[in-house]
Design a protein around this motif. Structure first.
Motif, PDB file in Angstrom:
ATOM      1  N   ALA A  33       0.709  -1.129  -0.083  1.00 53.18           N
ATOM      2  CA  ALA A  33       0.032  -0.049   0.029  1.00 53.18           C
ATOM      3  C   ALA A  33       0.982   1.249  -0.045  1.00 53.18           C
ATOM      4  O   ALA A  33       1.853   1.396  -0.807  1.00 53.18           O
ATOM      5  N   ASN A  34       0.550   2.311   1.002  1.00 49.64           N
ATOM      6  CA  ASN A  34       1.368   3.502   0.946  1.00 49.64           C
ATOM      7  C   ASN A  34       2.436   3.430   1.972  1.00 49.64           C
ATOM      8  O   ASN A  34       2.981   4.601   2.372  1.00 49.64           O
ATOM      9  N   THR A  92     -11.490  -5.977  -0.290  1.00 47.54           N
ATOM     10  CA  THR A  92     -10.586  -4.611  -1.058  1.00 47.54           C
ATOM     11  C   THR A  92      -9.824  -5.124  -2.191  1.00 47.54           C
ATOM     12  O   THR A  92      -9.273  -6.052  -2.198  1.00 47.54           O
ATOM     13  N   ASP A 114      -5.934   0.076  -1.779  1.00 49.84           N
ATOM     14  CA  ASP A 114      -6.324   1.343  -0.862  1.00 49.84           C
ATOM     15  C   ASP A 114      -6.917   0.509   0.398  1.00 49.84           C
ATOM     16  O   ASP A 114      -8.151   0.020   0.357  1.00 49.84           O
ATOM     17  N   SER A 116      -8.306   2.382   2.788  1.00 47.99           N
ATOM     18  CA  SER A 116      -8.898   3.203   3.786  1.00 47.99           C
ATOM     19  C   SER A 116     -10.295   2.621   4.235  1.00 47.99           C
ATOM     20  O   SER A 116     -10.555   3.076   5.415  1.00 47.99           O
TER      21      SER A 116
END
Length: 133
Positions: A33-34, A92, A114, A116
């Motif tokens: 991911a990030n 997801t 993502d 989130s």
């Protein structure tokens, strides 16, 4: 899926951290991911183990897979179904790109996802379980 990819994701979905980490080369790098890259087995174990501690389970539903470089690079399109400690399931979509060396060890993993909705669900469950004074 090819055997090495099937076996790799079986360890992920069972959250077998030691077996998962052992599938990587000593100098492997993952980007999930990030999050910042995790380089080396110790860092990979810490990063993935830390993430797995925030959930109670996961399962990958693979939709497509492509192999390149004589089968040593795989691109996997999937839905990761995360289960929270509160019992919610959060599907997801994700794409993972894996490379392996001649010894069959994963040298690189990039997971495009993502998180989130998962994070929001975990936070909401945490607030629900916090007693109000």
């Amino acid at each position: 899926m090819s055997d090495w990819i099937t076996d790799y994701f079986a360890d992920v979905d069972a959250m077998r951290l030691d077996a998962y980490v052992a599938r990587h080369a000593e100098d492997a790098e993952i980007v999930f991911a990030n999050n910042p890259p995790a380089s080396g087995r110790d860092a990979i174990g810490g990063a993935i183990g830390g993430f797995w501690a925030t959930i109670s389970g996961l399962r990958h539903e693979v939709h497509n897979q492509w192999q390149l470089n004589d089968g040593n690079t795989a691109v996997v399109e999937a839905t990761a179904h995360y289960t929270t400690h509160g019992g919610s399931t959060v599907p997801t979509p994700c794409v993972s790109v894996l490379d392996r060396n001649a010894e069959g060890q994963v040298t690189s993993l990039r997971v495009y996802i993502d998180l989130s909705q998962l994070v929001s669900t975990i936070q909401a469950e945490s607030q629900e379980s916090t007693p109000v004074p």
